[in-house]
Design an enzyme around this catalytic site. Structure first.
Site, PDB file in Angstrom:
ATOM      1  N   SER A  43       0.906  -1.376  -0.245  1.00 16.46           N
ATOM      2  CA  SER A  43      -0.104  -0.091   0.023  1.00 16.46           C
ATOM      3  C   SER A  43       0.742   1.403  -0.055  1.00 16.46           C
ATOM      4  CB  SER A  43      -1.049  -0.068   1.189  1.00 16.46           C
ATOM      5  OG  SER A  43      -1.770  -1.207   1.316  1.00 16.46           O
TER       6      SER A  43
HETATM    7  N1  SAH Z   1      -0.576  -4.679   3.750  1.00 15.82           N
HETATM    8  C1  SAH Z   1      -0.196  -5.331   2.774  1.00 15.82           C
HETATM    9  C2  SAH Z   1      -0.973  -5.202   1.514  1.00 15.82           C
HETATM   10  C3  SAH Z   1      -0.925  -6.508   0.744  1.00 15.82           C
HETATM   11  S1  SAH Z   1      -2.194  -6.239  -0.482  1.00 15.82           S
HETATM   12  C4  SAH Z   1       1.358  -4.410   2.373  1.00 15.82           C
HETATM   13  O1  SAH Z   1       1.593  -3.126   2.481  1.00 15.82           O
HETATM   14  O2  SAH Z   1       2.327  -5.204   1.607  1.00 15.82           O
HETATM   15  C5  SAH Z   1      -3.351  -6.892   0.120  1.00 15.82           C
HETATM   16  C6  SAH Z   1      -3.140  -8.464   0.667  1.00 15.82           C
HETATM   17  O3  SAH Z   1      -4.398  -9.286   1.268  1.00 15.82           O
HETATM   18  C7  SAH Z   1      -2.536  -9.598  -0.647  1.00 15.82           C
HETATM   19  O4  SAH Z   1      -1.281 -10.045  -0.179  1.00 15.82           O
HETATM   20  C8  SAH Z   1      -3.537 -10.559  -0.789  1.00 15.82           C
HETATM   21  O5  SAH Z   1      -3.278 -11.922  -0.892  1.00 15.82           O
HETATM   22  C9  SAH Z   1      -4.253 -10.526   0.797  1.00 15.82           C
HETATM   23  N2  SAH Z   1      -5.467 -11.112   0.863  1.00 15.82           N
HETATM   24  C10 SAH Z   1      -6.740 -10.918   0.062  1.00 15.82           C
HETATM   25  N3  SAH Z   1      -7.571 -11.666   0.373  1.00 15.82           N
HETATM   26  C11 SAH Z   1      -7.381 -12.496   1.706  1.00 15.82           C
HETATM   27  C12 SAH Z   1      -7.954 -13.160   2.710  1.00 15.82           C
HETATM   28  N4  SAH Z   1      -9.052 -13.474   2.582  1.00 15.82           N
HETATM   29  N5  SAH Z   1      -7.344 -13.490   3.825  1.00 15.82           N
HETATM   30  C13 SAH Z   1      -5.889 -13.066   3.910  1.00 15.82           C
HETATM   31  N6  SAH Z   1      -5.150 -12.248   3.023  1.00 15.82           N
HETATM   32  C14 SAH Z   1      -5.961 -11.878   1.963  1.00 15.82           C
END
Ligand code: SAH
Length: 217
Positions: free
Chosen positions: A65
């Site tokens: 993000s």
């Molecule tokens: N906070 C992270 C954001 C990653 S993007 C950062 O700054 O790097 C969002 C993440 O949510 C992705 O890695 C995706 O695989 C995960 N995600 C999506 N659906 C999910 C679920 N049901 N349970 C756990 N993770 C999930």
């Protein structure tokens, strides 16, 4: 690495130009954003862009993000230091590091195991010892350690996942993007004596939350 190459000045500039002017005030959040090496959570070839004002790819069609969104969501959790936090969407682990710097314990859930493994390695190399990891569907929460003082979801949901509301402690805060697949509103939910108070923190755009209480694949 020498001090010239730890991006300290890039972090200071990020805080001064992207966070403070947009209203981030919590001194703890600003300090954590100044301290945590965001460049270590992206591919080496992208390290030079790590402090720019936008998200970056982290593989598997997911993104780390934008710094401002990380700060905004963290500030909304109102962490004082003694909280147990649940994070859904570990991704790169950068947001996890910010949370772990500000809370007592972080339980983080990621549905893509390869991302969880990578984040766990980076965070362990950085000596974080208060983080528990799980590769699982986070829309179901993490029952074992509930209730949580704060819950953060870093992927966009079609609606509020019921298990997360159930796993929130009284006076707990949940921050989650809710909307359609392409744009969402950042929603803060506070649990007050069993009922829920909602606040809208503004528009945002996240990758999809995929799971039983999220989007279908
Ligand atoms: N906070 C992270 C954001 C990653 S993007 C950062 O700054 O790097 C969002 C993440 O949510 C992705 O890695 C995706 O695989 C995960 N995600 C999506 N659906 C999910 C679920 N049901 N349970 C756990 N993770 C999930």
């Amino acid at each position: 690495m020498t001090s010239n190459h730890d991006y300290r000045f890039a972090r200071e500039k990020m805080v001064k130009t992207q966070l403070i002017p947009r209203g981030i005030k919590d001194p703890g959040v600003l300090a954590a954003m100044r301290d945590v090496r965001r460049d270590l959570f992206v591919e080496e070839s992208l390290a030079g862009e790590a402090y720019n004002d936008h998200p970056l790819p982290i593989g598997h069609n997911q993104t780390i993000s934008q710094p401002y969104i990380v700060a905004l969501m963290t500030e909304a959790l109102e962490l004082k230091g003694d909280e147990k936090v649940l994070e859904i969407g570990t991704g790169s682990g950068y947001q996890t590091a910010i949370l772990a710097s500000l809370a007592h314990k972080v339980c983080t859930v990621e549905r893509i195991r390869a991302l969880m493994v990578k984040a766990r390695k980076v965070l362990s190399d950085l000596n974080y010892r208060n983080i528990l990891f799980k590769a699982f569907d986070g829309t179901l929460g993490w029952e074992e350690y509930a209730p949580y003082d704060a819950i953060i979801v870093t992927a966009g949901a079609p609606s509020l996942p019921e298990p997360l509301l159930n796993q929130l402690a009284d006076d707990g805060r949940l921050v989650i993007p809710v909307g359609n697949k392409y744009s969402q509103e950042l929603v803060k939910v506070i649990k007050k004596r069993g009922s829920f108070v909602h606040e809208n923190l503004g528009g945002c755009r996240f990758v999809n939350l995929v799971g039983v209480h999220g989007w279908k694949e």
